[in-house]
Design a protein around this motif. Structure first.
Motif, PDB file in Angstrom:
ATOM      1  N   TYR A  61       0.781  -1.252  -0.002  1.00  0.00           N
ATOM      2  CA  TYR A  61      -0.402  -0.207  -0.070  1.00  0.00           C
ATOM      3  C   TYR A  61       0.939   1.584  -0.488  1.00  0.00           C
ATOM      4  CZ  TYR A  61      -3.522  -2.975   1.610  1.00  0.00           C
ATOM      5  OH  TYR A  61      -4.617  -4.096   1.706  1.00  0.00           O
ATOM      6  N   LEU A  62       0.428   2.104  -0.924  1.00  0.00           N
ATOM      7  CA  LEU A  62       1.218   3.630  -0.576  1.00  0.00           C
ATOM      8  C   LEU A  62       0.130   4.676  -0.185  1.00  0.00           C
ATOM      9  CD1 LEU A  62       2.555   4.211  -3.973  1.00  0.00           C
ATOM     10  CD2 LEU A  62       3.839   3.026  -1.754  1.00  0.00           C
ATOM     11  N   VAL A  63       0.231   5.317   0.840  1.00  0.00           N
ATOM     12  CA  VAL A  63      -0.004   5.991   1.653  1.00  0.00           C
ATOM     13  C   VAL A  63       0.449   7.615   0.964  1.00  0.00           C
ATOM     14  CG1 VAL A  63      -1.197   7.525   3.755  1.00  0.00           C
ATOM     15  CG2 VAL A  63      -0.628   4.789   3.622  1.00  0.00           C
ATOM     16  N   GLY A  64      -0.436   8.564   1.223  1.00  0.00           N
ATOM     17  CA  GLY A  64      -0.280   9.268   0.958  1.00  0.00           C
ATOM     18  C   GLY A  64      -0.528  10.248  -1.112  1.00  0.00           C
ATOM     19  N   CYS A  65      -1.845   9.860  -1.337  1.00  0.00           N
ATOM     20  CA  CYS A  65      -1.791  10.005  -2.881  1.00  0.00           C
ATOM     21  C   CYS A  65      -1.515  10.768  -3.528  1.00  0.00           C
ATOM     22  CB  CYS A  65      -3.568   9.836  -2.836  1.00  0.00           C
ATOM     23  SG  CYS A  65      -4.545   8.624  -2.699  1.00  0.00           S
ATOM     24  N   ASP A  66      -1.296  12.585  -2.735  1.00  0.00           N
ATOM     25  CA  ASP A  66      -0.552  13.235  -3.034  1.00  0.00           C
ATOM     26  C   ASP A  66       0.732  13.471  -3.689  1.00  0.00           C
ATOM     27  OD1 ASP A  66      -3.620  15.173  -3.717  1.00  0.00           O
ATOM     28  OD2 ASP A  66      -3.161  16.097  -1.848  1.00  0.00           O
ATOM     29  N   ASP A  74      -1.104  -3.519 -10.225  1.00  0.00           N
ATOM     30  CA  ASP A  74      -2.054  -4.371  -9.699  1.00  0.00           C
ATOM     31  C   ASP A  74      -1.471  -4.282  -8.378  1.00  0.00           C
ATOM     32  OD1 ASP A  74      -4.115  -3.332 -11.715  1.00  0.00           O
ATOM     33  OD2 ASP A  74      -3.892  -5.832 -12.718  1.00  0.00           O
ATOM     34  N   ILE A  75       0.282  -4.092  -8.474  1.00  0.00           N
ATOM     35  CA  ILE A  75       0.707  -4.473  -7.378  1.00  0.00           C
ATOM     36  C   ILE A  75       0.527  -3.609  -6.487  1.00  0.00           C
ATOM     37  CG2 ILE A  75       2.930  -4.526  -6.642  1.00  0.00           C
ATOM     38  CD1 ILE A  75       3.893  -5.829  -9.086  1.00  0.00           C
ATOM     39  N   ILE A  76       0.576  -2.312  -6.556  1.00  0.00           N
ATOM     40  CA  ILE A  76       0.187  -1.046  -5.606  1.00  0.00           C
ATOM     41  C   ILE A  76      -1.265  -0.910  -5.250  1.00  0.00           C
ATOM     42  CG2 ILE A  76       0.959   1.706  -5.653  1.00  0.00           C
ATOM     43  CD1 ILE A  76       2.715   0.546  -7.949  1.00  0.00           C
ATOM     44  N   LYS A  77      -1.517  -0.644  -3.794  1.00  0.00           N
ATOM     45  CA  LYS A  77      -2.501  -0.069  -3.822  1.00  0.00           C
ATOM     46  C   LYS A  77      -2.427   1.216  -3.474  1.00  0.00           C
ATOM     47  CE  LYS A  77      -6.743  -0.643  -2.797  1.00  0.00           C
ATOM     48  NZ  LYS A  77      -7.905  -1.080  -1.966  1.00  0.00           N
ATOM     49  N   LEU A  78      -3.231   2.241  -3.974  1.00  0.00           N
ATOM     50  CA  LEU A  78      -3.346   3.964  -3.709  1.00  0.00           C
ATOM     51  C   LEU A  78      -3.953   4.023  -2.136  1.00  0.00           C
ATOM     52  CD1 LEU A  78      -0.729   6.221  -3.400  1.00  0.00           C
ATOM     53  CD2 LEU A  78      -2.274   7.107  -5.393  1.00  0.00           C
ATOM     54  N   SER A  79      -3.458   4.760  -1.587  1.00  0.00           N
ATOM     55  CA  SER A  79      -5.360   4.765  -0.672  1.00  0.00           C
ATOM     56  C   SER A  79      -5.146   5.588   0.449  1.00  0.00           C
ATOM     57  CB  SER A  79      -5.335   3.443  -0.147  1.00  0.00           C
ATOM     58  OG  SER A  79      -6.584   3.772   0.580  1.00  0.00           O
ATOM     59  N   ASP A  80      -5.783   6.721   0.709  1.00  0.00           N
ATOM     60  CA  ASP A  80      -5.468   7.631   2.144  1.00  0.00           C
ATOM     61  C   ASP A  80      -6.307   7.059   3.404  1.00  0.00           C
ATOM     62  OD1 ASP A  80      -3.614   9.154   1.154  1.00  0.00           O
ATOM     63  OD2 ASP A  80      -4.668  10.532   0.298  1.00  0.00           O
TER      64      ASP A  80
END
Length: 205
Positions: free
Chosen positions: A157-162, A187-193
């Protein structure tokens, strides 16, 4: 003792001591992010919230043990008191070796052994904004997932969409378009705050 012997001994110490510390820990999540982030930073607050809500579900938090995002995630887990707050640190001139919010900690000799141990026993990795070190960790984990060297079902997961949107755009418009990676690798990456949504997904893993 010659230099090669010292080097090999230190490498062995890193892996053996790391295994000893983590082997019996189940249900772990690794958090990466900048050591330079201040406590009142919005990303640090999210990292602390994440550490707290995951630890409340009995999920151990593993970080690089330093300041900033790492300290925030450890602090959240530490304050929950329902899971372990682990710091796998390394001696650096510009940050503390181990923050005060760990229940288990180890200081490594080398970055490569530390990175391996940071994700070896985890089922997911959550990456907050950071600099070169965080990007190094991100792309190593991406490569390991892409090449099926991580355990099945491992999530990133990546947190910090901006913060991450420019990088995601580069991956889409350059790496994919130039056929350096497959479109499906995104699809490996899930971008979400959404910390609650991330928690709910992780507790099902």
């Amino acid at each position: 003792m010659n230099c090669d012997t010292i080097y090999n001994t230190r490498i062995s110490d890193d892996f053996n001591n790391g295994k000893k510390l983590l082997y019996d820990l189940k249900n772990n999540v690794t958090v990466f992010g900048s050591a330079r982030t201040q406590e009142n930073n919005a990303y640090a607050k999210k990292a602390q919230e994440l550490g707290y809500v995951l630890a409340n579900e009995g999920i151990n938090i593993i970080t690089g043990g330093g300041d900033g995002i790492m300290q925030a995630a450890n602090k959240g887990a530490f304050e929950s008191k329902k899971a372990q707050s682990v710091g796998l640190s390394i001696e650096l001139p510009f940050e503390n070796s181990v923050n005060p919010y760990t229940t288990k900690s180890l200081t490594f000799n080398y970055f490569f052994s530390r990175k391996y141990m940071l994700v070896k026993y985890s089922k997911a990795c959550i990456i907050f904004p950071g600099g070169f070190g965080t990007l190094d960790e991100l792309f190593e984990v991406l490569t390991l997932i892409q090449t099926h060297k991580m355990r099945d079902g491992f999530k990133l997961y990546l947190v910090g969409c901006d913060f991450w949107k420019g990088l995601i755009e580069f991956i889409k418009t350059t790496l994919v378009s130039e056929k350096m990676i497959d479109a499906g690798d995104l699809d490996i990456i899930k971008l979400s705050d959404d910390i609650e949504a991330i928690k709910n997904e992780i507790i099902k893993l």
